[in-house]
Design a protein around this motif. Structure first.
Motif, PDB file in Angstrom:
ATOM      1  N   LEU A 104      42.211   6.135  92.527  1.00 58.40           N
ATOM      2  CA  LEU A 104      43.687   6.096  91.962  1.00 58.40           C
ATOM      3  C   LEU A 104      43.829   6.092  90.507  1.00 58.40           C
ATOM      4  CD1 LEU A 104      46.740   6.071  93.443  1.00 58.40           C
ATOM      5  CD2 LEU A 104      46.153   3.530  93.715  1.00 58.40           C
ATOM      6  N   SER A 105      42.940   5.377  89.948  1.00 57.27           N
ATOM      7  CA  SER A 105      42.948   4.969  88.498  1.00 57.27           C
ATOM      8  C   SER A 105      42.848   6.452  87.699  1.00 57.27           C
ATOM      9  CB  SER A 105      41.819   4.172  88.115  1.00 57.27           C
ATOM     10  OG  SER A 105      41.981   3.028  88.720  1.00 57.27           O
TER      11      SER A 105
ATOM     12  N   GLN B 179      43.266   9.198  88.876  1.00 55.00           N
ATOM     13  CA  GLN B 179      44.482  10.309  89.041  1.00 55.00           C
ATOM     14  C   GLN B 179      45.700   9.781  88.499  1.00 55.00           C
ATOM     15  OE1 GLN B 179      44.026  12.872  91.326  1.00 55.00           O
ATOM     16  NE2 GLN B 179      45.786  13.704  90.223  1.00 55.00           N
TER      17      GLN B 179
ATOM     18  N   ASP C  60      33.328   8.241  90.071  1.00 54.60           N
ATOM     19  CA  ASP C  60      32.368   7.606  89.517  1.00 54.60           C
ATOM     20  C   ASP C  60      31.843   8.476  88.108  1.00 54.60           C
ATOM     21  OD1 ASP C  60      31.989   5.892  91.054  1.00 54.60           O
ATOM     22  OD2 ASP C  60      30.368   6.656  92.430  1.00 54.60           O
TER      23      ASP C  60
ATOM     24  N   LEU D 261      41.918   9.553  77.745  1.00 56.52           N
ATOM     25  CA  LEU D 261      42.998   8.802  77.300  1.00 56.52           C
ATOM     26  C   LEU D 261      43.186   9.050  76.242  1.00 56.52           C
ATOM     27  CD1 LEU D 261      42.980   5.272  79.450  1.00 56.52           C
ATOM     28  CD2 LEU D 261      43.900   7.426  79.967  1.00 56.52           C
TER      29      LEU D 261
ATOM     30  N   ALA E 141      40.646   2.728  95.038  1.00 56.05           N
ATOM     31  CA  ALA E 141      41.101   2.118  93.680  1.00 56.05           C
ATOM     32  C   ALA E 141      40.750   2.959  92.597  1.00 56.05           C
ATOM     33  CB  ALA E 141      40.785   0.786  93.748  1.00 56.05           C
ATOM     34  N   ASP E 142      39.273   3.376  92.687  1.00 58.85           N
ATOM     35  CA  ASP E 142      38.967   4.080  91.465  1.00 58.85           C
ATOM     36  C   ASP E 142      39.351   5.574  91.461  1.00 58.85           C
ATOM     37  OD1 ASP E 142      37.321   4.619  93.697  1.00 58.85           O
ATOM     38  OD2 ASP E 142      35.438   4.712  92.564  1.00 58.85           O
TER      39      ASP E 142
ATOM     40  N   PRO F   8      29.990   0.068  78.146  1.00 63.11           N
ATOM     41  CA  PRO F   8      30.272   1.212  79.129  1.00 63.11           C
ATOM     42  C   PRO F   8      31.633   1.730  79.330  1.00 63.11           C
ATOM     43  CG  PRO F   8      29.989  -1.233  80.096  1.00 63.11           C
ATOM     44  CD  PRO F   8      29.733  -1.253  78.731  1.00 63.11           C
ATOM     45  N   THR F   9      32.835   1.310  78.509  1.00 60.63           N
ATOM     46  CA  THR F   9      33.848   1.670  78.432  1.00 60.63           C
ATOM     47  C   THR F   9      33.989   2.948  77.567  1.00 60.63           C
ATOM     48  OG1 THR F   9      34.754   0.574  76.316  1.00 60.63           O
ATOM     49  CG2 THR F   9      35.002  -0.482  78.617  1.00 60.63           C
TER      50      THR F   9
ATOM     51  N   LEU G   9      33.472   7.780  84.965  1.00 57.22           N
ATOM     52  CA  LEU G   9      32.946   6.246  84.378  1.00 57.22           C
ATOM     53  C   LEU G   9      31.732   6.668  83.760  1.00 57.22           C
ATOM     54  CD1 LEU G   9      34.655   3.933  86.879  1.00 57.22           C
ATOM     55  CD2 LEU G   9      35.928   4.576  84.890  1.00 57.22           C
TER      56      LEU G   9
ATOM     57  N   ASN H 266      33.398   5.919  78.018  1.00 57.12           N
ATOM     58  CA  ASN H 266      32.952   6.919  79.179  1.00 57.12           C
ATOM     59  C   ASN H 266      34.166   8.062  79.084  1.00 57.12           C
ATOM     60  OD1 ASN H 266      35.307   5.899  80.201  1.00 57.12           O
ATOM     61  ND2 ASN H 266      34.234   4.212  81.218  1.00 57.12           N
TER      62      ASN H 266
ATOM     63  N   LEU I 167      36.541   8.833  81.025  1.00 53.39           N
ATOM     64  CA  LEU I 167      37.943   8.414  81.122  1.00 53.39           C
ATOM     65  C   LEU I 167      38.645   8.064  79.995  1.00 53.39           C
ATOM     66  CD1 LEU I 167      40.026   7.948  83.222  1.00 53.39           C
ATOM     67  CD2 LEU I 167      39.300   5.552  83.405  1.00 53.39           C
ATOM     68  N   ALA I 168      37.666   7.384  78.871  1.00 58.27           N
ATOM     69  CA  ALA I 168      38.258   6.837  77.684  1.00 58.27           C
ATOM     70  C   ALA I 168      38.491   8.089  76.746  1.00 58.27           C
ATOM     71  CB  ALA I 168      36.979   5.932  76.820  1.00 58.27           C
TER      72      ALA I 168
END
Lengths: 159, 159
Positions: free
Chosen positions: A6-7, A9, A114, A141, A3-4, A132-133, A117, A135, A137-138
């Motif tokens: 996939l997110s 990707q 990991d 985006l 799942a992680d 923690p958001t 994140l 990170n 990945l943020a």
């Protein structure tokens, strides 16, 4: 795929497809059209190309992926507005854009889900502990949206 | 927060902050300025507002979150270009925008991280089996980018 993974990707796909949309637009704009303003009195396409290249180049240190390739672009395309600083030739800027994005995409693949994140380097340990958001990945985006924002403007210069 | 929940939260934050940027821009544009073209001969801001509202409204069925609130907007703001169809008054469009985004954000919170990684409804089971990144999360990122793209254009109408 987990799942992680996939997110992450999905987020990288979104980045890549947006870069490809910019590339397609650039391939449809000859150098002289890059010198057009996107709207009367607004930035020229060439400025936005340099601006996006500088913003993407800054992602290397923010994401902990190494040194910048073109730190000299900041003074021309970030700290100062269009038409105030001498700019590199359009052909050079096109090369920098390809170079920065090519290396970024290769580096993205080296990060595990990991690691995406984890805290990004423009964030203090203390602030990250509170939220923690904030990170890597943020950052990905946020920069994808930044690119879409200016792509919408650059597209206005197409005939 | 688990890793997959964190990824989804980052994506929802990105969506929400982009909606907030559009809201801020709209609050700075009186109704008569919404009738301005973003560049000569291009879409008016009011058209892009209707276009984004229609695109967001279409997310309810695509994400399996229920029926659309304003399917009538498609003919005016998606299938046809600006200045060809009679449009609702600007004040109504502002309300639809708030209404659609308010309900969407509330519905987003009802999906679990696993559900975000499931197939979206514009995708066949067969195609999803070939490419599991064509999921709800991908729709969210794609629509966030779409919003940023047009936000970049709408911003040009600001003084």
């Amino acid at each position: 795929m987990t799942a992680d993974k996939l997110s992450v990707q999905v987020a990288i796909n979104s980045w890549r497809s947006t870069v490809e949309r910019v590339n397609k637009m650039l391939s449809n704009l000859p150098d002289d059209q890059l010198l057009k303003e996107v709207a009367p009195g607004r930035n020229r396409v060439v400025y936005l190309l340099g601006h996006l290249t500088a913003a993407h180049d800054a992602m290397f240190p923010i994401l902990g992926l190494g040194e910048r390739l073109h730190p000299e672009l900041d003074a021309i395309f970030v700290s100062n507005p269009d038409k105030t600083e001498a700019q590199p030739p359009v052909g050079e800027l096109r090369k920098y854009w390809e170079e920065v994005n090519g290396k970024l995409l290769a580096q993205f693949a080296t990060l595990s889900p990991d690691e995406w994140l984890l805290r990004h380097n423009a964030m203090s340990e203390e602030d990250y502990a509170k939220d923690p958001t904030r990170n890597r990945l943020a950052v990905l985006l946020s920069r994808t949206n930044h690119m879409s924002y200016h792509l919408g403007q650059m597209t206005l210069a197409l005939k």
